[in-house]
Structure formats: structure tokens, C-alpha cells
Design a protein around this motif. Structure first.
Motif, PDB file in Angstrom:
ATOM      1  N   GLY A   5     -18.385 -17.637  29.297  1.00 24.61           N
ATOM      2  CA  GLY A   5     -17.603 -17.222  30.179  1.00 24.61           C
ATOM      3  C   GLY A   5     -16.180 -17.733  29.976  1.00 24.61           C
ATOM      4  O   GLY A   5     -15.135 -16.782  30.091  1.00 24.61           O
TER       5      GLY A   5
ATOM      6  N   LEU B 150     -26.620  -7.817  28.086  1.00 14.66           N
ATOM      7  CA  LEU B 150     -25.875  -8.926  28.180  1.00 14.66           C
ATOM      8  C   LEU B 150     -26.067  -9.713  29.502  1.00 14.66           C
ATOM      9  O   LEU B 150     -26.207  -9.043  30.473  1.00 14.66           O
ATOM     10  CB  LEU B 150     -24.327  -8.478  28.142  1.00 14.66           C
ATOM     11  CG  LEU B 150     -23.635  -8.037  26.755  1.00 14.66           C
ATOM     12  CD1 LEU B 150     -23.697  -6.286  27.114  1.00 14.66           C
ATOM     13  CD2 LEU B 150     -22.148  -8.158  26.599  1.00 14.66           C
TER      14      LEU B 150
ATOM     15  N   VAL C 243     -25.193  -4.821  31.680  1.00  9.62           N
ATOM     16  CA  VAL C 243     -24.875  -6.231  31.977  1.00  9.62           C
ATOM     17  C   VAL C 243     -25.737  -6.644  33.134  1.00  9.62           C
ATOM     18  O   VAL C 243     -26.002  -6.047  34.133  1.00  9.62           O
ATOM     19  CB  VAL C 243     -23.617  -6.435  32.371  1.00  9.62           C
ATOM     20  CG1 VAL C 243     -23.137  -7.691  33.140  1.00  9.62           C
ATOM     21  CG2 VAL C 243     -22.406  -5.877  31.379  1.00  9.62           C
TER      22      VAL C 243
ATOM     23  N   VAL D 125     -18.612 -11.496  31.613  1.00  8.73           N
ATOM     24  CA  VAL D 125     -19.472 -10.724  30.692  1.00  8.73           C
ATOM     25  C   VAL D 125     -19.261  -9.360  30.670  1.00  8.73           C
ATOM     26  O   VAL D 125     -19.265  -8.655  29.642  1.00  8.73           O
ATOM     27  CB  VAL D 125     -21.073 -10.875  31.494  1.00  8.73           C
ATOM     28  CG1 VAL D 125     -22.101 -10.285  30.472  1.00  8.73           C
ATOM     29  CG2 VAL D 125     -21.331 -12.239  31.610  1.00  8.73           C
TER      30      VAL D 125
ATOM     31  N   GLY E 105     -28.686 -16.906  33.272  1.00  5.30           N
ATOM     32  CA  GLY E 105     -28.559 -15.875  32.040  1.00  5.30           C
ATOM     33  C   GLY E 105     -29.546 -16.677  31.158  1.00  5.30           C
ATOM     34  O   GLY E 105     -30.240 -15.837  30.480  1.00  5.30           O
TER      35      GLY E 105
ATOM     36  N   ALA F  59     -24.773 -13.814  31.204  1.00  2.00           N
ATOM     37  CA  ALA F  59     -23.758 -15.015  31.360  1.00  2.00           C
ATOM     38  C   ALA F  59     -24.582 -16.053  30.663  1.00  2.00           C
ATOM     39  O   ALA F  59     -25.961 -16.118  31.029  1.00  2.00           O
ATOM     40  CB  ALA F  59     -23.196 -15.160  32.479  1.00  2.00           C
TER      41      ALA F  59
ATOM     42  N   THR G 192     -26.033 -13.383  25.344  1.00  4.89           N
ATOM     43  CA  THR G 192     -25.564 -14.342  26.532  1.00  4.89           C
ATOM     44  C   THR G 192     -24.118 -14.561  25.951  1.00  4.89           C
ATOM     45  O   THR G 192     -23.749 -14.810  24.911  1.00  4.89           O
ATOM     46  CB  THR G 192     -26.417 -15.660  26.883  1.00  4.89           C
ATOM     47  OG1 THR G 192     -26.219 -16.362  25.613  1.00  4.89           O
ATOM     48  CG2 THR G 192     -27.733 -15.501  27.281  1.00  4.89           C
ATOM     49  N   VAL G 193     -23.330 -14.616  27.133  1.00  3.29           N
ATOM     50  CA  VAL G 193     -21.601 -14.672  26.774  1.00  3.29           C
ATOM     51  C   VAL G 193     -21.122 -15.927  27.453  1.00  3.29           C
ATOM     52  O   VAL G 193     -21.576 -16.399  28.488  1.00  3.29           O
ATOM     53  CB  VAL G 193     -21.086 -13.460  27.506  1.00  3.29           C
ATOM     54  CG1 VAL G 193     -19.537 -13.628  27.599  1.00  3.29           C
ATOM     55  CG2 VAL G 193     -21.488 -12.299  26.988  1.00  3.29           C
TER      56      VAL G 193
ATOM     57  N   THR H 116     -20.099 -13.116  35.744  1.00  6.04           N
ATOM     58  CA  THR H 116     -20.499 -11.807  35.397  1.00  6.04           C
ATOM     59  C   THR H 116     -19.284 -10.888  35.155  1.00  6.04           C
ATOM     60  O   THR H 116     -19.216 -10.091  34.394  1.00  6.04           O
ATOM     61  CB  THR H 116     -21.267 -11.052  36.826  1.00  6.04           C
ATOM     62  OG1 THR H 116     -22.368 -12.070  36.989  1.00  6.04           O
ATOM     63  CG2 THR H 116     -21.577  -9.613  36.526  1.00  6.04           C
TER      64      THR H 116
END
Lengths: 310, 249
Positions: free
Chosen positions: A149, A88, A5, A21, A95, A90, A146-147, A18
Motif C-alpha cells: 500500500g 490484485l 481487485v 490496490v 490479502g 492488498a 499483492t500490492v 483497497t
């Protein structure tokens, strides 16, 4: 499997994104390691080591990371990428700047803005401003993700006890340098982490009216302030207030949309809110199509009345 | 200074796409297609740089099906000098596009590449950053202000907490955000002129790029529909609902 991460931080503390993530990495399965690339960022590395679910923190400390430039951050990730199946970050401005660079350097695809983990190779992500959800499977040996949130609950900030391993920081790329930052100062909760958001559109008419009408309501509710693209383009508020497809994606418990029509690009950024309230004098505004509670009224009367009665 | 501006043909931003009933994708047959709005901003910025005397030649490039020619003609009507179409029917993903663009950059040697920050169809937000990485160049994503002086680009970027200004050595990559400029409308004389401008056609194989997709879309679904709720009569009724029904305040 092993997840790396990419931490987002301000050298002193971890950014809330974070934590979401880390939850996505836990959902993928296997070890979860966190890379903190910073300068004098020991406090951020310590914070990362306390997050539940993290087993190791890689801490790269060097002047190249003093201003969190994407070129250096991506080089740092690549230098430490060996052995990881998933990398990974964010889906934030940071990110989104770093992850594609990492992916290209590793010759891997990047999957943006995942909202669900199906299995280690398969993820769901929104396309077309969230009007469709694509389930995509990667054939790459390393997945760079990328995640989003709002789609993953935040991991607990404390309770974990990961080891912190110091890794060598990369040298500065020499191609980019920091000049200045103009940070919007606010005592309010951060937009993407707020429980309640009061958001205004073009119907407010001006920046002065935006502040005069919405600030008392946000104060009363302890809410963050947001805006539509139209309100930002018109200069009522700074860019970081923008909620939508290309702005911030939010999902608070309560989203109060005031004086905005509800363009699909805006809905893309807020339609996962638990409860949506719309106040607009135009009964046909599309925003009413997604609002749990709609009030057809002149906002200049209704909002002060709401403040008075709360 | 040569400026390269990649542009993408996408479903027009006013169209609300529908998911196909077999869940294989979204239905884009007979749907209006336009230049991605962020790419329009990129073309406009390049044209402004030319008007200021900073840019000398603007090359628009697009990768995809033959109809991308229309998008390139549009870019030339706004002010690009010539265009390159990299024609393929293969579904192009950002990494493949970045590799194609790198091959074009190697050939054309621009000092600046301006791209849209994201396309409004796949919402990936990757190509500019990937191209920068492949070239080893600096990148300024989400630009809201660009100044070029000599060999340095000073760019203000829209960040999550406000604005950040960075400086980059040329050559570099800039990706555009909404506030960078307001693209002009192409005038009829310029649309006519654009028809006579040079539009080169090449294939990915000529550029030596493998564009095979790395990601497979297994299915596409409608997002969960949000039920429109109720209209409340007045502020008092709204407060009552929020307190007792939704329990959010």
C-alpha cells in the motif's frame, strides 16, 4: 487487459488499503473491476463503486462471506476470475491469506508485495527484508498480485460511478469457521494510514512505561502508535502494533523511533517514511544510520520534554 | 496423528545480503545459511504437539539443493522423527514447492501440515496457502496459538487489527507467526541422535511435479539508500528542525 481487485472491507466500508490496490490496477492499465465478497455488504459495494478509476463492481453477497474466511473468499474470486488478466489484493493479513489460494487454484504464480508496475507482465518487489529490489517478469496468462500500500497513492474515494453487478455467492467450504475476534480498540489513526507514527522499542522497559511515555506524545501529534518486534514479543503492546519485515509496512510523513536499536527487520517496515526521528541513549544504535534527525538522550527525559515543548 | 513440517534453508537472519555488482541477484556465496526462523517455530510447534500426545510422528520435508540436508538434520535435532529431501538445483518458486508438498502429503497422509508464514529470503508468504488450496483444506495463517482437540484445530491468528480465532476441520494447514512459541535449542545429544534418523531423498520427477519457474527475475537492485541525517543537540533543536526544515509538524 482487465484487472480484478479483491476488496477488503468490514461489510460496511472499504478498507483504505483497497484504494492503493486500485491505483496499482490503474497503473497496469485496462478496465478495473472490484469484487466485494461479503454478507449484507451493499454499503461496501456502493463505496467501491464511487472510487475513481473503477468501472464495475462485482458484488457477491452470502452467508459464506459473513466472517471473511479465506477459503470462501478465494473460491469466490476463482468463480468470477474468467476474463481477467490481473487479480490484485492488498498485501495485508487478509490479502496475503486469500491471494496465494486464488493463484494456486488457477495454477498461476503469485507475485507478493509489488511496489512498482513496469509493464503488464513486469513488477518490482522487495526481497530480503527490503535489502534488495527484484524486477520479476511473469510468463503466466493471469497475474495474481499483492500490492504494498505504501508504494501506490490512494485512489480518490469519491467521484467515480461504476456499475454494481450482483454475482452469485459461493457456498461455504465447510472446512473452516469463525470463533471469535479480539479487535484492538483505538481512537488513533490506523498505523498504515497515519501521517505521524510514534513507535517504541525495548528501551521503554515495560508496557506501562510504553503507555506512560509514548501516549502523551502520540496524543499531542495526533499520531498512531507502533512498536518494534522486541516490544511486542515482550508483551508491551498487542501484535498489531508491530512494524517491520513481517509486521506492518508503513511510510508516514514522520516516524519517531523511540528506544529502539533499529534491527534490519524493523527498518524494512519503516525506511520509506518521509522523515525519521530517532531518540536513543546509545549513540551507536543502527537506527541513527537511517534517521534524518537523531537525538542521543535518555528517552525518559527527552520524550516528556518534547511533549511539554510542542 | 502424523504432522508434516516443511522447512526452508535460507540466508541466516543476521546476515545483511549484498546485491551482486552485475545486478543478477544477491550474493549468497560464503554466507551463513540457516533454517528459516518461521520454519523453526513450525518444527517447535509440532514437537510440542508430540509432547502433548497429540502428534505421533513428525516428518520434516525440504525442497532444494543437497545442502538442505543440514536444515533437515537441524529439524530432526529439534525433534522431527524423520525427513524427506526433494532434491533439485532448479530455482523453486512457491507454487512449485506447494505442488511438491502436495505430492508428499498424498503419499504420507498427515492430518496436519505446519509451515512458516514466510521465508525471510523471498518474503513471499504464499506456500502454506497454496498448499491448502491444492489440497482443498482449510488454512489458519499467522498462528499465535494452536489447540488440537479430536478432529478440530482451534487457531488464534495475528491480524491487522488484533487477533482472530478460527476453527478448522482436520486435516488442515497452519502457518506460524512469531508469537506462537520460542523454539528450543537443539542439544548436543539430540544433534548426535538426529544424524542417525532416516533422511529419504527423492527428485521432483519421481513425484510427477513440474517445477519450472513461472517468474523470471530480470534484475536485482539495491534499494535507494537512505542518507543518515544529523544529530541534534537537544529537544529544542529537534523541534526547530521538524518545524522549519522538515515541516512535518
Amino acid at each position: 487487459m482487465a484487472n480484478l481487485v479483491i476488496a477488503e472491507h468490514d461489510q460496511g466500508s472499504l478498507k483504505a488499503a483497497t484504494l492503493n490496490v486500485i491505483s496499482a490496477a490503474v497503473a497496469i492499465g485496462g478496465d478495473v473491476h472490484v469484487l466485494v465478497a461479503g454478507h449484507n455488504a451493499a454499503a461496501a459495494a456502493t463505496a467501491a463503486s464511487q472510487v475513481v478509476g473503477v468501472s464495475k463492481v462485482l458484488h457477491a453477497d452470502g452467508a459464506a462471506h459473513a466472517n471473511l474466511l479465506s477459503e470462501n473468499a478465494a473460491a469466490q474470486v476463482v468463480a468470477n476470475a474468467s476474463g481477467y488478466t490481473h487479480i490484485l489484493a492488498a498485501a495485508t493479513a487478509y490479502g496475503k491469506s486469500v491471494a496465494p489460494r486464488v493463484a494456486a487454484l488457477l495454477d498461476k504464480a503469485q507475485i507478493s508485495d509489488i511496489i512498482k508496475v513496469i509493464d503488464a507482465d513486469t513488477f518490482v518487489r522487495p526481497i530480503y527484508a527490503g535489502n534488495a529490489y527484484a524486477t520479476v517478469k511473469s510468463s503466466d496468462s493471469v497475474k495474481v498480485l499483492t500490492v504494498r500500500g505504501t508504494a501506490f497513492a490512494a485512489a480518490a474515494k469519491t467521484g467515480g460511478s461504476a456499475t454494481v453487478e450482483t454475482v452469485a455467492a459461493v457456498a461455504d467450504s465447510g472446512v473452516a469457521s469463525f470463533v471469535s475476534a479480539e479487535v484492538t480498540k483505538s481512537e488513533r489513526p490506523e498505523l498504515t494510514a497515519a501521517k505521524i507514527i510514534v513507535s517504541g522499542g525495548r528501551g521503554l522497559g515495560s508496557g506501562d512505561k510504553y503507555r506512560e511515555v509514548l501516549t502523551p506524545l502520540a496524543d499531542k501529534l495526533g499520531a498512531a502508535l507502533g512498536a518494534s518486534r522486541a516490544a511486542v514479543d515482550a508483551g508491551y503492546v498487542p501484535n498489531d502494533y508491530q512494524v517491520g519485515q513481517t509486521g506492518k509496512i508503513v511510510a508516514p510523513d514522520l516516524y519517531i523511533a523511540i528506544g529502539m536499536s533499529g534491527a534490519i527487520q524493523h527498518l524494512a517496515g519503516m525506511k520509506d517514511s518521509k522523515v525519521i526521528v530517532a531518540i536513543n541513549k546509545d549513540a551507536d544504535a543502527p537506527i541513527f544510520g537511517v534517521a534524518d534527525y537523531g537525538l542521543v538522550a535518555d528517552l525518559f527525559d527527552a520524550v516528556p520534554e518534547l511533549v511539554a515543548k510542542l | 496423528m502424523k504432522v508434516l513440517v516443511p522447512v526452508k534453508r535460507v540466508v541466516d537472519y543476521n546476515v545483511k545480503v549484498r546485491v551482486k555488482s552485475d545486478n543478477s541477484g544477491v550474493d549468497i556465496a560464503n554466507v551463513k545459511m540457516s533454517m528459516n526462523p518461521f520454519c523453526e517455530i513450525a518444527v517447535e510447534e509440532a514437537v510440542r504437539l508430540k509432547e502433548k500426545g497429540v502428534a505421533t510422528e513428525i516428518i520434516a520435508v525440504s525442497a532444494g539443493v543437497a545442502q538442505c540436508q543440514e536444515t533437515l538434520r537441524n529439524a530432526m535435532a529439534i525433534g522431527a522423527d524423520r525427513a524427506i529431501l526433494i532434491e533439485t538445483d532448479v530455482e523453486l518458486q512457491p507454487l512449485a514447492v506447494a505442488k511438491l508438498l502436495k505430492a508428499v502429503v498424498d503419499k504420507e497422509q498427515p492430518r496436519l501440515v505446519i509451515l512458516g508464514k514466510q521465508a525471510i529470503d523471498d518474503d513471499a508468504n504464499q506456500t502454506g496457502q497454496m498448499l491448502a488450496a491444492l489440497l482443498g483444506w482449510g488454512q489458519a495463517t499467522f498462528a499465535s496459538k494452536v489447540e488440537i482437540a479430536g478432529d478440530v484445530a482451534t487457531v488464534t491468528r495475528e491480524m491487522d487489527g488484533g487477533l482472530e480465532t478460527i476453527s478448522l476441520k482436520l486435516p488442515c494447514i497452519i502457518t506460524t507467526d512469531l508469537r506462537l512459541n520460542e523454539p528450543r535449542y537443539a542439544t548436543l545429544p539430540n544433534i548426535m541422535k538426529a544424524k542417525k534418523k532416516e533422511l529419504a531423498n527423492m527428485k521432483p520427477a519421481e513425484l510427477g511435479v513440474d517445477v519450472a519457474p513461472r517468474l523470471t527475475t530480470l534484475r536485482v537492485d539495491e534499494p535507494p539508500k537512505r542518507q543518515g541525517g544529523v544529530k541534534v543537540a537537544d529537544v529544542a533543536a529537534l523541534i526547530e528542525k521538524l518545524k522549519n526544515e522538515a515541516k512535518v509538524i
